[in-house]
Motif scaffolding. Structure first.
Motif, mmCIF file in Angstrom:
data_model
loop_
_atom_site.group_PDB
_atom_site.id
_atom_site.type_symbol
_atom_site.label_atom_id
_atom_site.label_comp_id
_atom_site.label_asym_id
_atom_site.label_seq_id
_atom_site.Cartn_x
_atom_site.Cartn_y
_atom_site.Cartn_z
ATOM 1 N N PHE A 187 -45.329 55.231 44.564
ATOM 2 C CA PHE A 187 -44.520 54.336 43.738
ATOM 3 C C PHE A 187 -44.692 52.900 44.239
ATOM 4 N N TYR A 188 -45.372 52.089 43.454
ATOM 5 C CA TYR A 188 -45.524 50.675 43.803
ATOM 6 C C TYR A 188 -44.239 49.925 43.465
ATOM 7 N N LYS A 189 -43.590 50.330 42.371
ATOM 8 C CA LYS A 189 -42.293 49.761 41.997
ATOM 9 C C LYS A 189 -41.375 50.900 41.579
ATOM 10 N N GLU A 190 -40.268 51.050 42.328
ATOM 11 C CA GLU A 190 -39.323 52.133 42.072
ATOM 12 C C GLU A 190 -38.491 51.834 40.824
ATOM 13 N N ARG A 191 -37.860 52.874 40.320
ATOM 14 C CA ARG A 191 -36.979 52.730 39.167
ATOM 15 C C ARG A 191 -35.561 52.379 39.640
ATOM 16 N N SER A 192 -34.858 51.606 38.857
ATOM 17 C CA SER A 192 -33.465 51.295 39.161
ATOM 18 C C SER A 192 -32.656 51.286 37.872
ATOM 19 N N GLU A 193 -31.351 51.450 37.999
ATOM 20 C CA GLU A 193 -30.484 51.435 36.826
ATOM 21 C C GLU A 193 -30.455 50.039 36.215
ATOM 22 N N SER A 194 -30.379 49.998 34.903
ATOM 23 C CA SER A 194 -30.321 48.706 34.218
ATOM 24 C C SER A 194 -28.965 48.051 34.468
ATOM 25 N N LEU A 195 -28.935 46.729 34.301
ATOM 26 C CA LEU A 195 -27.689 45.982 34.445
ATOM 27 C C LEU A 195 -26.641 46.500 33.463
ATOM 28 N N GLU A 196 -27.056 46.792 32.239
ATOM 29 C CA GLU A 196 -26.110 47.256 31.223
ATOM 30 C C GLU A 196 -25.497 48.589 31.624
ATOM 31 N N LEU A 197 -26.302 49.514 32.126
ATOM 32 C CA LEU A 197 -25.783 50.813 32.557
ATOM 33 C C LEU A 197 -24.800 50.648 33.710
ATOM 34 N N ARG A 198 -25.146 49.817 34.680
ATOM 35 C CA ARG A 198 -24.268 49.605 35.831
ATOM 36 C C ARG A 198 -22.937 49.000 35.392
ATOM 37 N N MET A 199 -22.986 48.061 34.461
ATOM 38 C CA MET A 199 -21.751 47.418 34.000
ATOM 39 C C MET A 199 -20.876 48.395 33.222
ATOM 40 N N LEU A 200 -21.473 49.162 32.327
ATOM 41 C CA LEU A 200 -20.688 50.121 31.539
ATOM 42 C C LEU A 200 -20.118 51.220 32.427
ATOM 43 N N ARG A 201 -20.868 51.627 33.459
ATOM 44 C CA ARG A 201 -20.354 52.636 34.389
ATOM 45 C C ARG A 201 -19.136 52.088 35.145
#
Length: 302
Positions: free
Chosen positions: A2-16
């Motif tokens: 993995f050269y660039k890992e996956r992360s949660e989007s800003l929108e998902l983090r805010m809604l959570r």
């Protein structure tokens, strides 16, 4: 690799963060559910792709702007002779495909993911030309959920269904060869070419005053209570040190209110007055730098 890992989007983090603290609108709740399912599906895909040998580079979550158009890429796989573009979907249920029209078996129409894939592929080719990246692109829709059943899928559809994932990655695994420094440079170029613009426009209406306060469990999203002075617990079985919980709440506070300063008083209120002011001041002092000495003093990251 993995050269660039996956992360949660800003929108998902805010809604959570908002979901336990306010009543989401029907549209917000639906979007939150879609984002959660989408991210879970992408993480499932990452588990499959992580099994590939080291002779490949995986670049996740890319956001580009080309010719004034913003587009997002779920995953790119850089191999010796080509780059694979994957658009990951976590659909469930029976889906009927009739030409350009995709519907649930109940009759409700859904957005055609093939059009999305074709748009992303076209824009990525244009971007490659601009960046002087000469490797060809091979694009696929990936349906990771075993509970999704497609009907009338044409044989030429560039799609990998759950039952085909093992065969696809097995074949891909056997074709992967060692990369050259040029390929890592391509990955570096793509990551550097990302835009700082965003597809996300925050439409949720909230304020500090109208949100429910308290310490949120990261596992289930419910509010936690004191097990004893230094430990919090949740009905789901999750247990956490008070210090860790407070620091998570500070991060959440900064996410939802980037314009507000981090003060002992506000964090005390944000944590539902469950943690003493003196403890919050101590916790903040360990991780943050205090600016000022009056009642207007606030903390910033060290």
């Amino acid at each position: 690799m993995f050269y660039k890992e996956r992360s949660e989007s800003l929108e998902l983090r805010m809604l959570r963060s908002l979901a336990p603290r306010m009543s989401l609108s029907e549209e917000e709740a639906k979007q939150y559910d879609n984002l959660k399912k989408g991210y879970e599906g992408e993480c499932q895909f990452d588990e499959w792709i992580a099994g590939l040998p080291d002779g490949a580079l995986i670049v996740n979550d890319l956001l580009f702007k080309h010719n004034n158009t913003i587009f997002q890429i779920d995953s790119l796989l850089i191999t010796l002779r080509k780059i694979y573009l994957f658009e990951v979907k976590n659909y469930t249920g029976d889906i009927v495909i009739n030409g350009d029209k995709w519907c649930m078996k109940s009759g409700s129409e859904i957005k055609n993911p093939l059009l999305q894939l074709q748009r992303s592929e076209s824009l990525l080719r244009q971007l490659f030309h601009h960046l002087k990246i000469n490797l060809p692109i091979e694009a696929y829709l990936v349906f990771v959920n075993p509970d999704m059943m497609p009907y009338n899928a044409p044989p030429e559809l560039p799609a990998i269904f759950h039952s085909q994932l093992g065969r696809f990655f097995g074949k891909l695994n056997s074709s992967i060869s060692k990369l050259t420094p040029r390929h890592e440079k391509i990955a570096e170029t793509l990551v550097a070419a990302q835009t700082t613009d965003s597809l996300f426009e925050n439409k949720a209406k909230y304020s500090f005053g109208n949100l429910r306060k308290g310490l949120i469990c990261p596992k289930c999203g419910h509010f936690m209570v004191h097990e004893h002075r230094s430990i919090l617990s949740c009905g789901c079985g999750y247990v956490e040190l008070v210090d860790h919980s407070v620091l998570r709440m500070v991060d959440e506070y900064g996410l939802l209110f980037p314009e507000r300063k981090v003060t002992t008083k506000d964090i005390y209120q944000w944590c539902g007055e469950e943690v003493a002011n003196s403890a919050i001041r101590r916790i903040l002092s360990n991780e943050y730098k205090l600016i000022g000495t009056t009642k207007r003093a606030y903390f910033i990251k060290k």
